[in-house]
Design a protein around this motif. Structure first.
Motif, PDB file in Angstrom:
ATOM      1  N   VAL A 113     119.788  28.567 119.595  1.00 49.24           N
ATOM      2  CA  VAL A 113     119.086  28.914 119.582  1.00 49.24           C
ATOM      3  C   VAL A 113     117.989  27.700 120.938  1.00 49.24           C
ATOM      4  O   VAL A 113     118.055  26.209 120.502  1.00 49.24           O
ATOM      5  N   TYR A 114     117.688  27.799 122.133  1.00 47.94           N
ATOM      6  CA  TYR A 114     117.113  26.455 122.736  1.00 47.94           C
ATOM      7  C   TYR A 114     115.874  27.508 122.915  1.00 47.94           C
ATOM      8  O   TYR A 114     115.392  28.220 122.728  1.00 47.94           O
ATOM      9  N   GLN A 115     114.465  26.009 122.824  1.00 47.22           N
ATOM     10  CA  GLN A 115     113.088  26.433 123.518  1.00 47.22           C
ATOM     11  C   GLN A 115     113.313  26.031 124.513  1.00 47.22           C
ATOM     12  O   GLN A 115     113.535  24.798 125.068  1.00 47.22           O
ATOM     13  N   PHE A 116     112.877  26.868 125.722  1.00 45.49           N
ATOM     14  CA  PHE A 116     112.645  25.682 127.085  1.00 45.49           C
ATOM     15  C   PHE A 116     111.547  26.294 127.970  1.00 45.49           C
ATOM     16  O   PHE A 116     110.668  27.264 127.539  1.00 45.49           O
ATOM     17  N   HIS A 117     110.875  25.319 128.991  1.00 48.63           N
ATOM     18  CA  HIS A 117     110.032  25.619 130.144  1.00 48.63           C
ATOM     19  C   HIS A 117     110.540  24.619 131.355  1.00 48.63           C
ATOM     20  O   HIS A 117     111.568  24.061 131.566  1.00 48.63           O
ATOM     21  N   GLU A 118     110.257  26.266 132.604  1.00 46.91           N
ATOM     22  CA  GLU A 118     110.666  25.969 133.726  1.00 46.91           C
ATOM     23  C   GLU A 118     110.003  26.076 134.805  1.00 46.91           C
ATOM     24  O   GLU A 118     108.383  27.333 134.687  1.00 46.91           O
ATOM     25  N   GLU A 119     109.452  24.924 135.372  1.00 48.12           N
ATOM     26  CA  GLU A 119     108.429  25.303 136.857  1.00 48.12           C
ATOM     27  C   GLU A 119     109.493  25.330 138.169  1.00 48.12           C
ATOM     28  O   GLU A 119     110.893  24.612 138.552  1.00 48.12           O
ATOM     29  N   PHE A 120     108.754  25.771 138.856  1.00 48.82           N
ATOM     30  CA  PHE A 120     109.257  26.009 139.803  1.00 48.82           C
ATOM     31  C   PHE A 120     109.322  25.029 140.599  1.00 48.82           C
ATOM     32  O   PHE A 120     109.065  24.160 141.324  1.00 48.82           O
ATOM     33  N   GLY A 121     110.351  24.336 141.686  1.00 47.09           N
ATOM     34  CA  GLY A 121     111.013  22.914 141.970  1.00 47.09           C
ATOM     35  C   GLY A 121     110.806  21.816 140.691  1.00 47.09           C
ATOM     36  O   GLY A 121     111.016  20.281 141.483  1.00 47.09           O
ATOM     37  N   LYS A 122     110.965  22.011 139.992  1.00 44.34           N
ATOM     38  CA  LYS A 122     110.815  21.145 138.558  1.00 44.34           C
ATOM     39  C   LYS A 122     112.057  21.121 137.827  1.00 44.34           C
ATOM     40  O   LYS A 122     112.471  22.236 137.957  1.00 44.34           O
TER      41      LYS A 122
ATOM     42  N   HIS B 233     116.205  43.876 108.437  1.00 48.23           N
ATOM     43  CA  HIS B 233     116.349  42.377 109.421  1.00 48.23           C
ATOM     44  C   HIS B 233     117.008  41.930 108.344  1.00 48.23           C
ATOM     45  O   HIS B 233     117.180  42.125 107.559  1.00 48.23           O
ATOM     46  N   VAL B 234     118.188  40.993 108.526  1.00 50.06           N
ATOM     47  CA  VAL B 234     118.863  39.647 108.499  1.00 50.06           C
ATOM     48  C   VAL B 234     118.168  38.954 108.923  1.00 50.06           C
ATOM     49  O   VAL B 234     117.482  38.345 109.960  1.00 50.06           O
ATOM     50  N   SER B 235     118.404  38.300 107.861  1.00 49.98           N
ATOM     51  CA  SER B 235     118.063  36.165 108.720  1.00 49.98           C
ATOM     52  C   SER B 235     120.098  35.458 108.868  1.00 49.98           C
ATOM     53  O   SER B 235     120.963  36.005 108.406  1.00 49.98           O
ATOM     54  N   HIS B 236     119.594  34.896 110.028  1.00 50.40           N
ATOM     55  CA  HIS B 236     120.961  33.484 110.377  1.00 50.40           C
ATOM     56  C   HIS B 236     120.090  32.264 110.294  1.00 50.40           C
ATOM     57  O   HIS B 236     119.268  32.562 110.659  1.00 50.40           O
ATOM     58  N   PHE B 237     121.180  31.180 110.100  1.00 48.61           N
ATOM     59  CA  PHE B 237     120.604  29.888 110.228  1.00 48.61           C
ATOM     60  C   PHE B 237     121.285  29.370 110.672  1.00 48.61           C
ATOM     61  O   PHE B 237     122.413  29.472 110.825  1.00 48.61           O
ATOM     62  N   PHE B 238     120.488  28.184 111.603  1.00 41.33           N
ATOM     63  CA  PHE B 238     121.029  27.601 112.638  1.00 41.33           C
ATOM     64  C   PHE B 238     120.464  26.295 112.804  1.00 41.33           C
ATOM     65  O   PHE B 238     119.588  26.009 111.857  1.00 41.33           O
ATOM     66  N   SER B 239     121.193  25.073 112.575  1.00 38.74           N
ATOM     67  CA  SER B 239     121.253  23.349 112.263  1.00 38.74           C
ATOM     68  C   SER B 239     121.209  22.819 113.046  1.00 38.74           C
ATOM     69  O   SER B 239     121.951  23.280 113.650  1.00 38.74           O
ATOM     70  N   ALA B 240     121.317  21.441 112.624  1.00 45.37           N
ATOM     71  CA  ALA B 240     121.899  20.741 113.742  1.00 45.37           C
ATOM     72  C   ALA B 240     121.273  20.430 115.012  1.00 45.37           C
ATOM     73  O   ALA B 240     121.956  20.640 116.100  1.00 45.37           O
TER      74      ALA B 240
ATOM     75  N   GLU C 123     115.308  29.177 110.999  1.00 44.94           N
ATOM     76  CA  GLU C 123     116.491  30.914 111.210  1.00 44.94           C
ATOM     77  C   GLU C 123     115.894  31.326 111.490  1.00 44.94           C
ATOM     78  O   GLU C 123     114.745  31.624 111.768  1.00 44.94           O
ATOM     79  N   VAL C 124     116.325  33.054 112.680  1.00 40.79           N
ATOM     80  CA  VAL C 124     116.743  33.583 113.015  1.00 40.79           C
ATOM     81  C   VAL C 124     117.032  34.803 112.152  1.00 40.79           C
ATOM     82  O   VAL C 124     117.829  35.637 111.872  1.00 40.79           O
ATOM     83  N   LYS C 125     114.917  35.720 112.105  1.00 40.67           N
ATOM     84  CA  LYS C 125     115.492  37.042 111.649  1.00 40.67           C
ATOM     85  C   LYS C 125     115.779  37.776 112.687  1.00 40.67           C
ATOM     86  O   LYS C 125     114.665  38.296 114.028  1.00 40.67           O
ATOM     87  N   LEU C 126     116.740  38.664 112.743  1.00 38.84           N
ATOM     88  CA  LEU C 126     117.184  39.810 113.578  1.00 38.84           C
ATOM     89  C   LEU C 126     116.794  40.737 113.249  1.00 38.84           C
ATOM     90  O   LEU C 126     116.559  41.473 111.854  1.00 38.84           O
ATOM     91  N   LYS C 127     115.856  41.564 113.796  1.00 41.95           N
ATOM     92  CA  LYS C 127     114.731  42.683 113.351  1.00 41.95           C
ATOM     93  C   LYS C 127     115.678  44.204 114.334  1.00 41.95           C
ATOM     94  O   LYS C 127     115.298  43.977 116.026  1.00 41.95           O
ATOM     95  N   CYS C 128     115.601  45.395 114.251  1.00 48.75           N
ATOM     96  CA  CYS C 128     116.086  46.490 115.069  1.00 48.75           C
ATOM     97  C   CYS C 128     114.555  47.269 115.432  1.00 48.75           C
ATOM     98  O   CYS C 128     112.985  47.119 114.945  1.00 48.75           O
ATOM     99  N   LYS C 129     114.661  46.879 116.942  1.00 49.90           N
ATOM    100  CA  LYS C 129     113.443  47.477 117.131  1.00 49.90           C
ATOM    101  C   LYS C 129     113.090  48.897 118.096  1.00 49.90           C
ATOM    102  O   LYS C 129     114.144  48.863 118.876  1.00 49.90           O
ATOM    103  N   VAL C 130     112.468  49.567 117.809  1.00 50.21           N
ATOM    104  CA  VAL C 130     112.868  50.956 118.865  1.00 50.21           C
ATOM    105  C   VAL C 130     112.868  50.955 119.742  1.00 50.21           C
ATOM    106  O   VAL C 130     112.185  50.430 120.543  1.00 50.21           O
TER     107      VAL C 130
END
Length: 454
Positions: free
Chosen positions: A335-344, A380-387, A401-408
Protein backbone atom coordinates in the motif's frame (compact mmCIF):
# COMPACT_ATOMS: atom_id res chain seq x y z
CA UNK A 1 -3.31 33.12 -30.90
CA UNK A 2 -5.23 30.21 -32.51
CA UNK A 3 -8.11 30.62 -34.94
CA UNK A 4 -10.97 30.01 -32.51
CA UNK A 5 -9.57 32.47 -29.98
CA UNK A 6 -9.09 35.09 -32.70
CA UNK A 7 -12.51 34.63 -34.23
CA UNK A 8 -14.53 34.51 -31.02
CA UNK A 9 -12.70 37.55 -29.63
CA UNK A 10 -13.86 39.29 -32.77
CA UNK A 11 -17.44 38.16 -32.22
CA UNK A 12 -17.36 39.37 -28.59
CA UNK A 13 -16.10 42.71 -29.82
CA UNK A 14 -18.94 42.86 -32.34
CA UNK A 15 -21.53 42.14 -29.65
CA UNK A 16 -20.14 44.87 -27.41
CA UNK A 17 -19.77 47.61 -30.00
CA UNK A 18 -23.20 46.98 -31.52
CA UNK A 19 -24.75 47.70 -28.16
CA UNK A 20 -26.27 44.29 -27.60
CA UNK A 21 -25.32 44.70 -23.97
CA UNK A 22 -23.31 47.21 -22.02
CA UNK A 23 -21.28 44.77 -19.93
CA UNK A 24 -20.15 41.23 -20.66
CA UNK A 25 -22.69 38.77 -19.27
CA UNK A 26 -21.87 35.05 -19.60
CA UNK A 27 -25.48 34.11 -18.80
CA UNK A 28 -26.47 35.34 -22.30
CA UNK A 29 -25.77 32.49 -24.73
CA UNK A 30 -24.88 32.83 -28.43
CA UNK A 31 -24.36 30.38 -31.27
CA UNK A 32 -22.74 31.13 -34.62
CA UNK A 33 -24.71 29.89 -37.63
CA UNK A 34 -22.95 29.83 -40.99
CA UNK A 35 -25.98 30.96 -42.99
CA UNK A 36 -26.75 30.81 -46.71
CA UNK A 37 -28.46 34.19 -46.36
CA UNK A 38 -29.02 36.80 -43.69
CA UNK A 39 -32.79 36.54 -43.62
CA UNK A 40 -33.63 38.93 -46.47
CA UNK A 41 -32.26 41.78 -48.54
CA UNK A 42 -29.67 43.87 -46.77
CA UNK A 43 -31.74 47.01 -47.15
CA UNK A 44 -34.40 45.51 -44.84
CA UNK A 45 -31.87 44.90 -42.08
CA UNK A 46 -30.61 47.28 -39.46
CA UNK A 47 -27.18 48.32 -40.81
CA UNK A 48 -25.97 48.86 -37.23
CA UNK A 49 -26.39 45.12 -36.65
CA UNK A 50 -24.35 44.07 -39.73
CA UNK A 51 -20.62 43.80 -39.06
CA UNK A 52 -17.77 42.63 -41.26
CA UNK A 53 -15.44 40.06 -39.66
CA UNK A 54 -12.11 38.80 -41.07
CA UNK A 55 -10.17 35.66 -40.13
CA UNK A 56 -6.34 35.37 -39.98
CA UNK A 57 -6.57 33.82 -43.49
CA UNK A 58 -8.26 37.04 -44.74
CA UNK A 59 -11.61 35.27 -45.14
CA UNK A 60 -14.45 37.78 -44.81
CA UNK A 61 -17.88 37.27 -43.28
CA UNK A 62 -20.81 39.60 -42.78
CA UNK A 63 -22.48 38.79 -39.47
CA UNK A 64 -25.84 39.86 -38.15
CA UNK A 65 -25.96 40.18 -34.36
CA UNK A 66 -29.40 39.70 -32.75
CA UNK A 67 -30.92 42.43 -30.66
CA UNK A 68 -30.97 40.99 -27.13
CA UNK A 69 -32.85 43.13 -24.58
CA UNK A 70 -30.87 44.06 -21.51
CA UNK A 71 -32.21 41.85 -18.72
CA UNK A 72 -31.49 44.61 -16.21
CA UNK A 73 -33.98 46.85 -18.03
CA UNK A 74 -36.67 44.17 -18.10
CA UNK A 75 -36.67 42.87 -14.58
CA UNK A 76 -39.91 41.23 -13.60
CA UNK A 77 -41.51 42.65 -10.50
CA UNK A 78 -42.13 40.53 -7.44
CA UNK A 79 -45.88 40.80 -8.05
CA UNK A 80 -45.37 39.69 -11.64
CA UNK A 81 -43.35 36.66 -10.58
CA UNK A 82 -45.99 35.58 -8.06
CA UNK A 83 -49.04 36.42 -10.19
CA UNK A 84 -51.39 33.48 -10.50
CA UNK A 85 -49.58 31.53 -7.77
CA UNK A 86 -51.92 30.31 -5.05
CA UNK A 87 -49.62 27.80 -3.40
CA UNK A 88 -47.88 27.77 -0.04
CA UNK A 89 -45.74 30.67 1.14
CA UNK A 90 -41.99 30.31 1.57
CA UNK A 91 -42.33 30.11 5.34
CA UNK A 92 -45.00 27.40 5.00
CA UNK A 93 -42.83 25.37 2.64
CA UNK A 94 -39.88 25.55 5.03
CA UNK A 95 -42.13 24.72 7.96
CA UNK A 96 -43.34 21.66 6.05
CA UNK A 97 -39.73 20.55 5.66
CA UNK A 98 -38.86 21.26 9.29
CA UNK A 99 -41.98 19.53 10.61
CA UNK A 100 -40.94 16.26 8.96
CA UNK A 101 -38.22 16.14 11.63
CA UNK A 102 -36.01 14.45 9.06
CA UNK A 103 -32.23 14.48 9.04
CA UNK A 104 -29.75 14.49 6.17
CA UNK A 105 -26.29 12.94 6.36
CA UNK A 106 -22.97 13.55 4.65
CA UNK A 107 -20.22 10.94 5.04
CA UNK A 108 -16.61 11.98 4.65
CA UNK A 109 -13.35 10.16 5.28
CA UNK A 110 -13.36 10.58 9.04
CA UNK A 111 -16.36 12.71 10.02
CA UNK A 112 -20.07 12.17 9.53
CA UNK A 113 -22.33 15.22 9.41
CA UNK A 114 -25.94 15.07 10.62
CA UNK A 115 -28.25 17.94 9.67
CA UNK A 116 -31.65 17.66 11.35
CA UNK A 117 -33.69 20.32 9.55
CA UNK A 118 -34.91 23.07 11.82
CA UNK A 119 -32.99 21.61 14.76
CA UNK A 120 -29.18 21.31 14.58
CA UNK A 121 -26.07 20.39 12.60
CA UNK A 122 -23.79 17.82 14.24
CA UNK A 123 -20.32 16.54 13.35
CA UNK A 124 -19.37 13.17 14.84
CA UNK A 125 -17.14 10.11 14.62
CA UNK A 126 -17.76 6.71 16.18
CA UNK A 127 -14.80 4.89 17.70
CA UNK A 128 -15.03 1.41 19.11
CA UNK A 129 -12.00 0.24 21.04
CA UNK A 130 -11.55 -3.49 21.55
CA UNK A 131 -13.54 -4.74 24.54
CA UNK A 132 -15.03 -1.31 25.24
CA UNK A 133 -18.24 0.49 24.45
CA UNK A 134 -18.51 2.75 21.41
CA UNK A 135 -17.08 6.22 22.00
CA UNK A 136 -18.65 9.06 20.04
CA UNK A 137 -16.58 12.15 19.33
CA UNK A 138 -19.02 14.93 18.42
CA UNK A 139 -19.41 18.69 17.96
CA UNK A 140 -22.57 20.69 17.34
CA UNK A 141 -21.88 23.13 14.52
CA UNK A 142 -25.06 25.12 15.21
CA UNK A 143 -28.64 24.97 16.49
CA UNK A 144 -31.77 26.59 15.08
CA UNK A 145 -34.24 27.26 17.88
CA UNK A 146 -35.38 26.24 21.34
CA UNK A 147 -38.75 24.83 20.24
CA UNK A 148 -40.86 27.96 20.84
CA UNK A 149 -42.58 30.22 18.32
CA UNK A 150 -41.63 28.24 15.22
CA UNK A 151 -44.19 29.68 12.80
CA UNK A 152 -43.60 33.26 13.85
CA UNK A 153 -39.86 32.87 13.49
CA UNK A 154 -40.19 31.35 10.03
CA UNK A 155 -42.44 34.19 8.87
CA UNK A 156 -39.78 36.63 10.04
CA UNK A 157 -37.03 34.70 8.29
CA UNK A 158 -38.82 34.22 4.97
CA UNK A 159 -41.28 37.10 4.38
CA UNK A 160 -43.32 36.49 1.23
CA UNK A 161 -42.81 40.04 -0.03
CA UNK A 162 -39.01 39.67 -0.14
CA UNK A 163 -37.20 37.77 -2.87
CA UNK A 164 -34.80 34.98 -1.84
CA UNK A 165 -31.06 35.51 -2.07
CA UNK A 166 -28.97 34.59 -5.12
CA UNK A 167 -25.34 33.55 -5.42
CA UNK A 168 -23.03 32.22 -8.12
CA UNK A 169 -21.86 28.66 -7.46
CA UNK A 170 -19.42 27.56 -10.13
CA UNK A 171 -21.00 28.70 -13.41
CA UNK A 172 -24.56 28.60 -12.12
CA UNK A 173 -26.53 31.26 -10.27
CA UNK A 174 -28.66 29.63 -7.59
CA UNK A 175 -31.60 30.98 -5.62
CA UNK A 176 -31.65 30.00 -1.97
CA UNK A 177 -33.11 30.56 1.46
CA UNK A 178 -30.62 31.03 4.26
CA UNK A 179 -31.00 29.58 7.75
CA UNK A 180 -28.54 30.67 10.43
CA UNK A 181 -27.62 28.10 13.04
CA UNK A 182 -25.80 29.41 16.10
CA UNK A 183 -24.83 28.41 19.64
CA UNK A 184 -22.93 25.28 18.63
CA UNK A 185 -20.18 23.63 20.67
CA UNK A 186 -17.68 26.18 21.93
CA UNK A 187 -14.58 26.42 19.74
CA UNK A 188 -11.32 26.24 21.71
CA UNK A 189 -9.37 28.05 18.99
CA UNK A 190 -11.37 31.29 19.04
CA UNK A 191 -13.29 30.98 22.32
CA UNK A 192 -16.68 31.36 20.58
CA UNK A 193 -19.54 29.00 19.77
CA UNK A 194 -19.56 27.32 16.38
CA UNK A 195 -22.08 28.61 13.83
CA UNK A 196 -23.32 27.60 10.39
CA UNK A 197 -25.19 29.13 7.47
CA UNK A 198 -27.43 26.55 5.75
CA UNK A 199 -28.59 27.45 2.23
CA UNK A 200 -31.68 25.66 0.92
CA UNK A 201 -32.12 25.60 -2.86
CA UNK A 202 -34.45 23.83 -5.29
CA UNK A 203 -33.62 20.63 -7.14
CA UNK A 204 -36.39 18.49 -8.61
CA UNK A 205 -36.50 15.01 -7.08
CA UNK A 206 -33.87 15.82 -4.45
CA UNK A 207 -34.34 14.29 -1.01
CA UNK A 208 -32.83 17.09 1.08
CA UNK A 209 -29.24 16.20 0.21
CA UNK A 210 -26.19 17.99 1.61
CA UNK A 211 -24.33 18.81 -1.62
CA UNK A 212 -21.73 21.16 -0.14
CA UNK A 213 -20.17 21.59 3.30
CA UNK A 214 -17.10 23.69 4.04
CA UNK A 215 -15.45 25.38 7.00
CA UNK A 216 -15.13 28.89 5.56
CA UNK A 217 -13.25 30.24 8.59
CA UNK A 218 -12.31 28.84 11.99
CA UNK A 219 -15.42 27.12 13.43
CA UNK A 220 -17.74 28.82 10.91
CA UNK A 221 -19.39 26.66 8.25
CA UNK A 222 -21.35 26.94 5.00
CA UNK A 223 -23.79 24.23 3.89
CA UNK A 224 -25.87 23.88 0.71
CA UNK A 225 -28.92 21.59 0.80
CA UNK A 226 -30.91 20.72 -2.32
CA UNK A 227 -34.60 20.04 -1.70
CA UNK A 228 -37.73 19.55 -3.78
CA UNK A 229 -39.88 21.33 -1.18
CA UNK A 230 -39.15 24.76 -2.72
CA UNK A 231 -39.47 23.88 -6.40
CA UNK A 232 -43.17 24.73 -6.78
CA UNK A 233 -42.70 28.32 -5.64
CA UNK A 234 -42.33 30.81 -8.53
CA UNK A 235 -39.19 32.32 -7.00
CA UNK A 236 -37.45 28.95 -7.55
CA UNK A 237 -38.85 28.15 -10.99
CA UNK A 238 -36.00 27.99 -13.45
CA UNK A 239 -36.40 29.91 -16.69
CA UNK A 240 -35.39 28.38 -19.98
CA UNK A 241 -32.18 29.98 -21.22
CA UNK A 242 -32.49 31.13 -24.82
CA UNK A 243 -29.58 30.67 -27.23
CA UNK A 244 -29.29 33.63 -29.60
CA UNK A 245 -28.04 32.96 -33.10
CA UNK A 246 -25.35 35.07 -34.78
CA UNK A 247 -25.72 34.54 -38.55
CA UNK A 248 -22.54 34.89 -40.59
CA UNK A 249 -22.48 34.92 -44.42
CA UNK A 250 -19.29 34.64 -46.49
CA UNK A 251 -18.45 37.52 -48.83
CA UNK A 252 -15.86 38.22 -51.55
CA UNK A 253 -15.57 34.51 -52.48
CA UNK A 254 -14.68 33.30 -48.99
CA UNK A 255 -15.67 29.70 -48.12
CA UNK A 256 -19.05 29.25 -46.42
CA UNK A 257 -17.24 28.06 -43.25
CA UNK A 258 -13.74 29.38 -42.32
CA UNK A 259 -11.01 27.01 -43.52
CA UNK A 260 -9.38 26.48 -40.12
CA UNK A 261 -12.69 25.84 -38.41
CA UNK A 262 -13.71 23.38 -41.14
CA UNK A 263 -10.44 21.50 -40.66
CA UNK A 264 -11.02 21.30 -36.89
CA UNK A 265 -14.55 20.00 -37.45
CA UNK A 266 -13.30 17.36 -39.91
CA UNK A 267 -10.60 16.23 -37.45
CA UNK A 268 -13.18 15.90 -34.68
CA UNK A 269 -15.46 13.87 -36.97
CA UNK A 270 -12.55 11.62 -38.00
CA UNK A 271 -11.38 11.03 -34.41
CA UNK A 272 -14.92 10.21 -33.27
CA UNK A 273 -15.36 7.71 -36.11
CA UNK A 274 -11.96 6.17 -35.36
CA UNK A 275 -12.87 5.78 -31.67
CA UNK A 276 -16.20 4.14 -32.49
CA UNK A 277 -14.47 1.62 -34.78
CA UNK A 278 -11.81 0.61 -32.22
CA UNK A 279 -11.36 -3.10 -31.54
CA UNK A 280 -12.28 -4.28 -28.05
CA UNK A 281 -10.91 -7.40 -26.32
CA UNK A 282 -12.92 -10.57 -27.06
CA UNK A 283 -15.64 -11.43 -24.55
CA UNK A 284 -14.86 -14.85 -23.03
CA UNK A 285 -17.79 -17.05 -22.00
CA UNK A 286 -17.09 -19.31 -19.01
CA UNK A 287 -18.70 -22.70 -18.24
CA UNK A 288 -22.03 -23.61 -19.84
CA UNK A 289 -23.24 -20.03 -20.28
CA UNK A 290 -24.89 -19.19 -23.57
CA UNK A 291 -23.08 -16.66 -25.73
CA UNK A 292 -25.04 -13.53 -26.59
CA UNK A 293 -24.22 -10.49 -28.69
CA UNK A 294 -23.04 -7.52 -26.68
CA UNK A 295 -23.24 -4.33 -28.76
CA UNK A 296 -21.71 -1.95 -26.22
CA UNK A 297 -19.15 -4.06 -24.40
CA UNK A 298 -16.94 -2.30 -21.86
CA UNK A 299 -13.28 -3.39 -21.87
CA UNK A 300 -11.84 -4.82 -18.67
CA UNK A 301 -15.03 -5.26 -16.67
CA UNK A 302 -14.25 -5.60 -12.92
CA UNK A 303 -16.08 -8.95 -12.88
CA UNK A 304 -14.05 -10.40 -15.77
CA UNK A 305 -12.19 -13.57 -14.59
CA UNK A 306 -8.86 -12.47 -16.08
CA UNK A 307 -9.20 -9.05 -14.45
CA UNK A 308 -9.91 -10.63 -11.06
CA UNK A 309 -7.00 -13.05 -11.47
CA UNK A 310 -4.57 -10.18 -12.14
CA UNK A 311 -5.95 -8.28 -9.14
CA UNK A 312 -5.45 -11.24 -6.79
CA UNK A 313 -1.88 -11.71 -8.06
CA UNK A 314 -1.15 -8.03 -7.33
CA UNK A 315 -0.52 -7.31 -11.01
CA UNK A 316 -3.51 -4.98 -11.28
CA UNK A 317 -3.41 -2.32 -8.56
CA UNK A 318 -6.25 -0.04 -7.51
CA UNK A 319 -5.46 3.67 -7.41
CA UNK A 320 -7.63 6.49 -6.11
CA UNK A 321 -8.18 9.20 -3.55
CA UNK A 322 -8.56 12.96 -3.83
CA UNK A 323 -6.67 16.03 -2.74
CA UNK A 324 -2.90 16.22 -2.32
CA UNK A 325 -2.32 12.52 -1.59
CA UNK A 326 -3.42 9.58 -3.73
CA UNK A 327 -3.26 5.91 -2.76
CA UNK A 328 -2.22 2.69 -4.50
CA UNK A 329 -3.33 -0.72 -3.24
CA UNK A 330 -1.78 -3.88 -4.72
CA UNK A 331 -3.44 -7.00 -3.31
CA UNK A 332 -0.96 -9.26 -1.53
CA UNK A 333 1.90 -6.81 -2.07
CA UNK A 334 1.83 -3.23 -0.81
CA UNK A 335 0.00 0.00 0.00
CA UNK A 336 1.52 3.31 -1.09
CA UNK A 337 0.62 6.94 -0.50
CA UNK A 338 1.93 9.22 -3.24
CA UNK A 339 1.82 12.69 -4.78
CA UNK A 340 2.95 13.68 -8.24
CA UNK A 341 3.13 16.91 -10.19
CA UNK A 342 4.02 17.49 -13.81
CA UNK A 343 7.75 18.04 -14.18
CA UNK A 344 8.52 17.05 -10.58
CA UNK A 345 9.72 13.85 -8.94
CA UNK A 346 6.99 11.58 -7.62
CA UNK A 347 6.78 11.45 -3.80
CA UNK A 348 5.93 7.98 -2.45
CA UNK A 349 5.47 6.75 1.13
CA UNK A 350 5.18 3.02 1.82
CA UNK A 351 2.34 2.55 4.31
CA UNK A 352 2.70 -1.21 4.56
CA UNK A 353 3.65 -4.48 2.88
CA UNK A 354 1.80 -7.79 2.92
CA UNK A 355 3.06 -10.55 5.20
CA UNK A 356 0.73 -13.46 5.91
CA UNK A 357 2.27 -14.29 9.30
CA UNK A 358 1.98 -10.66 10.44
CA UNK A 359 -1.66 -10.59 9.27
CA UNK A 360 -2.54 -13.78 11.20
CA UNK A 361 -0.80 -12.45 14.34
CA UNK A 362 -2.79 -9.21 14.01
CA UNK A 363 -6.02 -11.24 13.84
CA UNK A 364 -5.08 -13.03 17.06
CA UNK A 365 -4.70 -9.64 18.74
CA UNK A 366 -7.92 -8.35 17.13
CA UNK A 367 -10.26 -11.38 16.92
CA UNK A 368 -13.29 -9.20 16.10
CA UNK A 369 -11.65 -8.52 12.71
CA UNK A 370 -12.07 -12.18 11.69
CA UNK A 371 -14.90 -13.25 9.40
CA UNK A 372 -17.58 -14.83 11.56
CA UNK A 373 -18.49 -18.37 10.49
CA UNK A 374 -22.07 -19.45 9.95
CA UNK A 375 -23.30 -15.95 9.17
CA UNK A 376 -24.34 -14.26 5.95
CA UNK A 377 -21.75 -13.09 3.46
CA UNK A 378 -19.59 -10.39 5.06
CA UNK A 379 -19.94 -6.83 3.80
CA UNK A 380 -16.20 -6.30 4.02
CA UNK A 381 -12.94 -7.93 5.14
CA UNK A 382 -9.77 -6.48 6.65
CA UNK A 383 -6.18 -7.17 5.60
CA UNK A 384 -3.25 -6.00 7.74
CA UNK A 385 -0.16 -4.56 6.03
CA UNK A 386 2.96 -3.93 8.14
CA UNK A 387 6.63 -2.93 7.83
CA UNK A 388 6.03 0.34 6.03
CA UNK A 389 8.42 3.28 5.94
CA UNK A 390 9.72 4.41 9.34
CA UNK A 391 7.57 7.11 10.92
CA UNK A 392 9.59 10.21 11.94
CA UNK A 393 7.34 10.86 14.94
CA UNK A 394 7.09 7.38 16.50
CA UNK A 395 10.32 5.86 15.16
CA UNK A 396 8.32 2.74 14.21
CA UNK A 397 7.35 1.29 10.81
CA UNK A 398 4.02 2.46 9.41
CA UNK A 399 1.11 -0.02 9.37
CA UNK A 400 -2.24 0.04 7.60
CA UNK A 401 -5.49 -1.93 7.91
CA UNK A 402 -7.06 -2.26 4.46
CA UNK A 403 -10.86 -2.59 4.56
CA UNK A 404 -12.03 -4.22 1.33
CA UNK A 405 -15.69 -3.55 0.63
CA UNK A 406 -18.06 -4.45 -2.21
CA UNK A 407 -19.13 -1.42 -4.29
CA UNK A 408 -22.28 -1.90 -6.39
CA UNK A 409 -21.32 -1.77 -10.05
CA UNK A 410 -22.52 1.28 -12.00
CA UNK A 411 -23.65 0.75 -15.58
CA UNK A 412 -22.06 4.06 -16.57
CA UNK A 413 -18.77 3.49 -14.71
CA UNK A 414 -18.29 -0.25 -14.07
CA UNK A 415 -14.60 0.23 -13.30
CA UNK A 416 -15.19 2.85 -10.57
CA UNK A 417 -13.17 2.45 -7.36
CA UNK A 418 -13.11 4.52 -4.16
CA UNK A 419 -10.06 4.78 -1.88
CA UNK A 420 -9.95 6.87 1.29
CA UNK A 421 -7.49 7.00 4.18
CA UNK A 422 -7.85 7.92 7.85
CA UNK A 423 -5.16 8.02 10.54
CA UNK A 424 -6.70 7.09 13.94
CA UNK A 425 -3.24 6.97 15.52
CA UNK A 426 0.05 8.50 14.42
CA UNK A 427 1.34 6.51 11.41
CA UNK A 428 -1.28 3.78 11.93
CA UNK A 429 -3.76 3.98 9.06
CA UNK A 430 -7.03 2.57 7.83
CA UNK A 431 -7.43 2.46 4.04
CA UNK A 432 -10.95 1.95 2.72
CA UNK A 433 -11.10 0.25 -0.69
CA UNK A 434 -14.51 0.01 -2.36
CA UNK A 435 -14.77 -1.59 -5.79
CA UNK A 436 -17.04 -3.93 -7.80
CA UNK A 437 -14.08 -6.31 -8.06
CA UNK A 438 -14.47 -7.12 -4.33
CA UNK A 439 -18.09 -8.30 -4.67
CA UNK A 440 -17.50 -11.78 -6.19
CA UNK A 441 -14.44 -12.32 -3.96
CA UNK A 442 -16.56 -12.02 -0.80
CA UNK A 443 -18.47 -15.10 -1.95
CA UNK A 444 -15.39 -17.23 -1.23
CA UNK A 445 -13.52 -15.84 1.75
CA UNK A 446 -12.15 -17.76 4.75
CA UNK A 447 -12.29 -16.80 8.42
CA UNK A 448 -9.01 -14.90 8.08
CA UNK A 449 -10.48 -12.66 5.39
CA UNK A 450 -8.37 -14.25 2.66
CA UNK A 451 -9.78 -14.67 -0.85
CA UNK A 452 -9.67 -17.95 -2.75
CA UNK A 453 -6.90 -17.69 -5.37
CA UNK A 454 -8.72 -19.04 -8.38
Amino acid sequence: MNFLTYFFCGILYVICVTGTFEEFDDSVLYKINWASSLGGPEKELDPDKLVLISTPNNEKYQCRVPNVPNSRDHKETDDGIRSGYAGSSLSSLMEELFETQSCSYRLEQYWTYELCHGQYLRQFHDEKAEGQNTHVQEYFLGKFWNGKGKTTQLDDLFPENEKPLKAKVGKEIITFLRVNMTDGTKCDLIGQHRKTQVHYTCKEGSKNEITYLKETSTCEYDVIVTTSFLCDHPYFKKKDTAVHGIECLSVDGSPSVPTTLKRLQDEETFNTAKYNKRKLPPFVVQGNAKAVEIKHAVPFLPTDPEYIKNFLKGEHCLTGGRGWWLYEFCHGKSVYQFHEEFGKQKVKILLGTWNLDAHLQWLKEHPHKRVQKGKVKPKHVSHFFSAGDICDITGKPRTVEVKLKCKVQSAAHPEAVSLYLIEPKTCEYILGVESPIICPLLEQVDENGLFALQ
